[in-house]
Design an enzyme around this catalytic site. Sequence first.
Site, PDB file in Angstrom:
ATOM      1  N   SER A 181     -18.185   3.053  -8.353  1.00  0.00           N
ATOM      2  CA  SER A 181     -17.855   3.754  -7.106  1.00  0.00           C
ATOM      3  C   SER A 181     -16.851   2.976  -6.268  1.00  0.00           C
ATOM      4  CB  SER A 181     -19.112   3.957  -6.273  1.00  0.00           C
ATOM      5  OG  SER A 181     -20.085   4.603  -7.024  1.00  0.00           O
ATOM      6  N   GLU A 194     -27.423   5.919 -17.396  1.00  0.00           N
ATOM      7  CA  GLU A 194     -27.952   5.702 -16.041  1.00  0.00           C
ATOM      8  C   GLU A 194     -28.939   6.810 -15.688  1.00  0.00           C
ATOM      9  OE1 GLU A 194     -25.243   6.335 -12.604  1.00  0.00           O
ATOM     10  OE2 GLU A 194     -25.986   4.394 -11.938  1.00  0.00           O
ATOM     11  N   SER A 241     -25.407  12.707  -7.296  1.00  0.00           N
ATOM     12  CA  SER A 241     -26.181  13.348  -6.221  1.00  0.00           C
ATOM     13  C   SER A 241     -26.873  14.620  -6.731  1.00  0.00           C
ATOM     14  CB  SER A 241     -25.264  13.675  -5.038  1.00  0.00           C
ATOM     15  OG  SER A 241     -24.392  14.724  -5.403  1.00  0.00           O
TER      16      SER A 241
HETATM   17  C1  LIG Z   1     -29.073   3.335  -3.938  1.00  0.00           C
HETATM   18  C2  LIG Z   1     -27.693   3.444  -4.498  1.00  0.00           C
HETATM   19  C3  LIG Z   1     -27.274   2.553  -5.465  1.00  0.00           C
HETATM   20  C4  LIG Z   1     -25.981   2.666  -5.993  1.00  0.00           C
HETATM   21  N1  LIG Z   1     -25.588   1.747  -6.929  1.00  0.00           N
HETATM   22  C5  LIG Z   1     -24.337   1.832  -7.437  1.00  0.00           C
HETATM   23  C6  LIG Z   1     -23.886   0.863  -8.380  1.00  0.00           C
HETATM   24  O1  LIG Z   1     -24.599  -0.066  -8.764  1.00  0.00           O
HETATM   25  N2  LIG Z   1     -22.615   0.955  -8.847  1.00  0.00           N
HETATM   26  C7  LIG Z   1     -21.779   1.971  -8.450  1.00  0.00           C
HETATM   27  O2  LIG Z   1     -20.656   2.019  -8.937  1.00  0.00           O
HETATM   28  N3  LIG Z   1     -22.160   2.886  -7.540  1.00  0.00           N
HETATM   29  C8  LIG Z   1     -23.432   2.838  -7.018  1.00  0.00           C
HETATM   30  N4  LIG Z   1     -23.823   3.763  -6.081  1.00  0.00           N
HETATM   31  C9  LIG Z   1     -22.872   4.759  -5.605  1.00  0.00           C
HETATM   32  C10 LIG Z   1     -23.136   6.162  -6.102  1.00  0.00           C
HETATM   33  O3  LIG Z   1     -22.783   6.283  -7.458  1.00  0.00           O
HETATM   34  C11 LIG Z   1     -22.334   7.120  -5.213  1.00  0.00           C
HETATM   35  O4  LIG Z   1     -22.850   7.008  -3.907  1.00  0.00           O
HETATM   36  C12 LIG Z   1     -22.442   8.542  -5.703  1.00  0.00           C
HETATM   37  O5  LIG Z   1     -21.714   8.703  -6.877  1.00  0.00           O
HETATM   38  C13 LIG Z   1     -21.910   9.535  -4.640  1.00  0.00           C
HETATM   39  O6  LIG Z   1     -20.614   9.194  -4.240  1.00  0.00           O
HETATM   40  P1  LIG Z   1     -20.224   9.043  -2.699  1.00  0.00           P
HETATM   41  O7  LIG Z   1     -21.236   8.179  -2.023  1.00  0.00           O
HETATM   42  O8  LIG Z   1     -18.808   8.651  -2.656  1.00  0.00           O
HETATM   43  O9  LIG Z   1     -20.416  10.516  -2.065  1.00  0.00           O
HETATM   44  P2  LIG Z   1     -19.430  11.744  -2.248  1.00  0.00           P
HETATM   45  O10 LIG Z   1     -19.077  11.901  -3.669  1.00  0.00           O
HETATM   46  O11 LIG Z   1     -18.314  11.601  -1.278  1.00  0.00           O
HETATM   47  O12 LIG Z   1     -20.369  12.955  -1.847  1.00  0.00           O
HETATM   48  C14 LIG Z   1     -20.611  13.320  -0.474  1.00  0.00           C
HETATM   49  C15 LIG Z   1     -21.445  14.611  -0.483  1.00  0.00           C
HETATM   50  O13 LIG Z   1     -20.696  15.681  -1.089  1.00  0.00           O
HETATM   51  C16 LIG Z   1     -21.458  16.266  -2.155  1.00  0.00           C
HETATM   52  N5  LIG Z   1     -20.555  16.645  -3.258  1.00  0.00           N
HETATM   53  C17 LIG Z   1     -19.581  15.849  -3.800  1.00  0.00           C
HETATM   54  N6  LIG Z   1     -18.957  16.508  -4.796  1.00  0.00           N
HETATM   55  C18 LIG Z   1     -19.557  17.738  -4.896  1.00  0.00           C
HETATM   56  C19 LIG Z   1     -19.349  18.882  -5.736  1.00  0.00           C
HETATM   57  N7  LIG Z   1     -18.407  18.883  -6.676  1.00  0.00           N
HETATM   58  N8  LIG Z   1     -20.159  19.961  -5.553  1.00  0.00           N
HETATM   59  C20 LIG Z   1     -21.115  19.957  -4.591  1.00  0.00           C
HETATM   60  N9  LIG Z   1     -21.336  18.917  -3.748  1.00  0.00           N
HETATM   61  C21 LIG Z   1     -20.579  17.821  -3.906  1.00  0.00           C
HETATM   62  C22 LIG Z   1     -22.419  15.182  -2.587  1.00  0.00           C
HETATM   63  O14 LIG Z   1     -23.566  15.737  -3.196  1.00  0.00           O
HETATM   64  C23 LIG Z   1     -22.749  14.502  -1.267  1.00  0.00           C
HETATM   65  O15 LIG Z   1     -23.752  15.211  -0.601  1.00  0.00           O
HETATM   66  C24 LIG Z   1     -25.107   3.671  -5.545  1.00  0.00           C
HETATM   67  C25 LIG Z   1     -25.526   4.573  -4.557  1.00  0.00           C
HETATM   68  C26 LIG Z   1     -26.798   4.467  -4.033  1.00  0.00           C
HETATM   69  C27 LIG Z   1     -27.232   5.460  -2.979  1.00  0.00           C
END
Ligand SMILES: Cc1cc2nc3c(=O)[nH]c(=O)nc-3n(C[C@H](O)[C@H](O)[C@H](O)COP(=O)(O)OP(=O)(O)OC[C@H]3O[C@@H](n4cnc5c(N)ncnc54)[C@H](O)[C@@H]3O)c2cc1C
Length: 424
Positions: free
Chosen positions: A146, A261, A386
């Site tokens: 991410s 994962e 998510s």
């Molecule tokens: C506890 C935790 C541990 C994590 N550990 C790691 C790790 O070790 N390594 C790593 O690389 N990442 C890690 N992450 C990151 C995680 O992979 C991302 O948070 C996740 O992929 C969501 O991306 P974002 O936070 O950028 O949200 P966004 O992608 O910006 O999403 C924001 C909102 O929009 C919604 N959304 C996005 N796209 C769509 C779509 N196409 N259709 C409908 N709704 C949509 C999402 O559901 C969400 O509600 C971790 C996250 C958490 C919470």
Amino acid sequence: MPDVSLDEFAGEVTAFFNANAKLKMAEDKPFVWGEGEDDIGLFEEVDRDKEQVELKEAQEWRAKRYDAGLGWITGPKEYGGRDLSAAHERVYAGIEGRYEIPNQQFFGIGLGTVAPTILAHAQPQVREKYLAKMYRGDIVGCQLFSEPGAGSDLASLQTRAVRDGDEWLITGQKVWTSGAQYSDIGEVICRTDPDLPKHAGLTGFVVDMRAPGVEIRPLRQMTGGASFNEVFFNEVRVPDDHRLGDVNQGWTVALTTLMNERASIGAGGVGGGSGLASGTRLIEMLRHFGLDQDPVYRQDLMKLYVGYQVAKYTNQRAMDRIKSGQLPGPEMSIAKLALTQNMWNTAQFVARVLGPRIIADTGEWGTFSWNGFVLGIPGMRIAGGSDEVMRNIVAERVLGMPKDPGIDSKSPFKDLKVGTQTSD
Ligand SMILES: Cc1cc2nc3c(=O)[nH]c(=O)nc-3n(C[C@H](O)[C@H](O)[C@H](O)COP(=O)(O)OP(=O)(O)OC[C@H]3O[C@@H](n4cnc5c(N)ncnc54)[C@H](O)[C@@H]3O)c2cc1C
């Protein structure tokens, strides 16, 4: 056919545990409200000093297990595995669950996602260099996918890798990297060709987390702990033989990791030890608060129980597929959704029973401790894909609905308007 029968293996594992660990109290004693462990938070909340102590204990246990031939039960012999079946692994897990062992969560990401990707995509010398050490606990791995502008739409990532002879120079920022603070290696996906469409110009690498140019900064979450980080790469050098798969084939590598994962999150279940999946803790909570004869609470409790049981068997079916060598499919998205849905329903149920006790810490056993569970759920709903994204996957791949129109997978990445992208 494995050369050790399940019964023989169970005997071997039991002997190992009897010699090296203590039986859990629960083995001789039923769950009693007000007694024993009261930590049901979803994320680790320990400070960094305590974390180091726990890590050391976890590593010592993992080494003992590996040296006894039980560290990588289904892994290939040539890389230090035991080459036994998924059924053997289940036998091990069943026996392990009855004993007290040091917290093993440090290895969740490394062994659940990074190691299977190394096995599938790394060059033989890199597999040899890392896999046995990872399963022995000598090396801990993290996942650097991410970025501030790339989460659900991972293929928008902008961290760049530029070739320099036999090495690559990595520059960019990752975020939400769980466990980076204690990891030795990381799996990183970088953009190697911005002229290609976004999914096509990516490459995966195994990076040394202690290499010059790697900077790790903790992020604090609302539950109080800091279990993940921002990671900055400033011209970090990675040898070309640490590349995962071919140049510009990183999307396939990332998919292997993400599928594993989902499998490991789904398979992890929740709260078995605290009696959530079996309902024990919840049943006793109702009794304690005099609600066990209330027909509405009873009905809701049964719905929770059924939800956990259905998820458990669905996971088991999917895990069997994976452990028999098949790539996990969309069923892991269902498993992940089921997990977070069950947690969410549990949180709603518990909040109704406990009322204000879940917000104000009065020191009463079994009440405020749920706060860490409730506040951890949003993280669980986001991590590893998510809920919304899981629903998209199920809609497209299981129900055959039209594809989510949001993603341009044809134009060159440099022509897309992604975050603050600077690709030229
Ligand atoms: C506890 C935790 C541990 C994590 N550990 C790691 C790790 O070790 N390594 C790593 O690389 N990442 C890690 N992450 C990151 C995680 O992979 C991302 O948070 C996740 O992929 C969501 O991306 P974002 O936070 O950028 O949200 P966004 O992608 O910006 O999403 C924001 C909102 O929009 C919604 N959304 C996005 N796209 C769509 C779509 N196409 N259709 C409908 N709704 C949509 C999402 O559901 C969400 O509600 C971790 C996250 C958490 C919470």
